[in-house]
Write a protein that holds these residues in place. Structure first.
Motif, PDB file in Angstrom:
ATOM      1  N   ASP A  68       6.083  20.401   1.536  1.00 48.13           N
ATOM      2  CA  ASP A  68       4.685  20.821   1.564  1.00 48.13           C
ATOM      3  C   ASP A  68       4.249  21.330   0.197  1.00 48.13           C
ATOM      4  O   ASP A  68       5.065  21.820  -0.595  1.00 48.13           O
ATOM      5  N   GLY A  69       2.956  21.208  -0.080  1.00 50.79           N
ATOM      6  CA  GLY A  69       2.373  21.817  -1.263  1.00 50.79           C
ATOM      7  C   GLY A  69       2.486  21.039  -2.548  1.00 50.79           C
ATOM      8  O   GLY A  69       2.191  21.574  -3.622  1.00 50.79           O
ATOM      9  N   VAL A  70       2.898  19.758  -2.481  1.00 46.74           N
ATOM     10  CA  VAL A  70       3.055  18.995  -3.722  1.00 46.74           C
ATOM     11  C   VAL A  70       1.788  18.206  -4.073  1.00 46.74           C
ATOM     12  O   VAL A  70       1.635  17.765  -5.205  1.00 46.74           O
ATOM     13  N   GLY A  71       0.899  18.012  -3.096  1.00 45.17           N
ATOM     14  CA  GLY A  71      -0.337  17.294  -3.373  1.00 45.17           C
ATOM     15  C   GLY A  71      -1.411  18.225  -3.918  1.00 45.17           C
ATOM     16  O   GLY A  71      -1.227  19.442  -3.992  1.00 45.17           O
ATOM     17  N   GLU A 128       3.185  14.270   1.425  1.00 47.44           N
ATOM     18  CA  GLU A 128       4.063  15.404   1.679  1.00 47.44           C
ATOM     19  C   GLU A 128       5.052  15.110   2.805  1.00 47.44           C
ATOM     20  O   GLU A 128       6.183  15.601   2.781  1.00 47.44           O
ATOM     21  N   ASP A 129       4.637  14.294   3.763  1.00 50.79           N
ATOM     22  CA  ASP A 129       5.558  13.897   4.824  1.00 50.79           C
ATOM     23  C   ASP A 129       6.670  13.013   4.262  1.00 50.79           C
ATOM     24  O   ASP A 129       7.845  13.189   4.619  1.00 50.79           O
ATOM     25  N   TRP A 130       6.325  12.086   3.366  1.00 55.74           N
ATOM     26  CA  TRP A 130       7.337  11.170   2.835  1.00 55.74           C
ATOM     27  C   TRP A 130       8.337  11.900   1.937  1.00 55.74           C
ATOM     28  O   TRP A 130       9.543  11.643   2.013  1.00 55.74           O
ATOM     29  N   VAL A 131       7.844  12.819   1.092  1.00 52.51           N
ATOM     30  CA  VAL A 131       8.751  13.537   0.196  1.00 52.51           C
ATOM     31  C   VAL A 131       9.428  14.707   0.894  1.00 52.51           C
ATOM     32  O   VAL A 131      10.296  15.365   0.307  1.00 52.51           O
TER      33      VAL A 131
END
Length: 234
Positions: free
Chosen positions: A213-216, A207-210
């Protein structure tokens, strides 16, 4: 493993593969996605491939488009000609991204109408495409490889390939093309192990790289469960 062209004055930009697969790594059937349309994953793909990385602080005073502010970086998507041709005509080339199309015949009919479009680069290989990107686009952001199977296979063999964003679907569908074996492996918990030199990063790192938040974590749309994970070369 192949290396970048030694004549290049600068290191070529790193590659991030982005792909959705079945558990058996199927990615397509007869030129289309074999599973039901997943709007959430399609929107994630669009957001991530469009979203430029933040500039390092040292660059913020160097790159300016005008007196109003800093010129934004622009991402690129690398794909094979068949993948490019499979994009509906009204969405081709993919908007707000530089489209690099790998083809043995750069002057082919399907690309002829894009010769004057600065957002479309016809290249004979991934390395050729990366070199053209560096030459033609000074404000280059991230570079994503989006398919098809042969392009993924070629990209994995390059030292510039650093990362894979993987959407793993829970079910199986009839497929006739597959993502290469050896990188994406079921059963490896996030941050806990490697597969053939590739490590699954944590949800927080994803989530930090993309920058979102909330995508994992496991998600569901209709009857299809899926999960996005990030793998990096060790």
């Amino acid at each position: 493993m192949m290396s970048a062209n030694s004549t290049s004055a600068r290191p070529l930009p790193p590659l991030t593969l982005i792909v959705a697969t079945t558990p058996s790594l199927g990615i397509g059937h007869q030129g289309s996605l074999p599973w039901p349309t997943l709007k959430a994953d399609l929107h994630f793909f669009a957001r991530v491939t469009k979203r430029p990385p933040p500039r390092p602080p040292s660059e913020t005073l160097t790159y300016r488009s005008d007196s109003s502010g800093i010129s934004p970086l622009r991402n690129a998507v690398v794909m094979g000609r068949k993948t490019f041709d499979s994009i509906p005509a009204n969405f081709r080339p993919l908007k707000d991204r530089i489209n690099v199309v790998i083809t043995r015949s750069p002057e082919s009919t399907s690309l002829a109408s894009y010769q004057e479009n600065k957002d479309v680069i016809a290249a004979t290989s991934i390395l050729d495409g990366l070199q053209r990107l560096q030459e033609q686009h000074q404000d280059l952001g991230r570079v994503f490889v989006i398919g098809g199977a042969e392009i993924y296979k070629h990209a994995i063999g390059l030292q510039e390939c650093k990362r894979v964003l993987w959407t793993r679907l829970s079910g199986e569908w009839d497929c006739d093309t597959w993502f290469p074996d050896g990188i994406l492996v079921d059963g490896i918990e996030e941050g806990s192990g490697t597969a053939n030199g590739w490590e699954r990063r944590t949800r927080a790192e994803l989530e930090d790289w993309v920058q979102e938040d909330g995508v994992g974590g496991l998600r569901k749309e209709g009857d299809v469960e899926f999960e996005v994970s990030m793998w990096e070369r060790g």
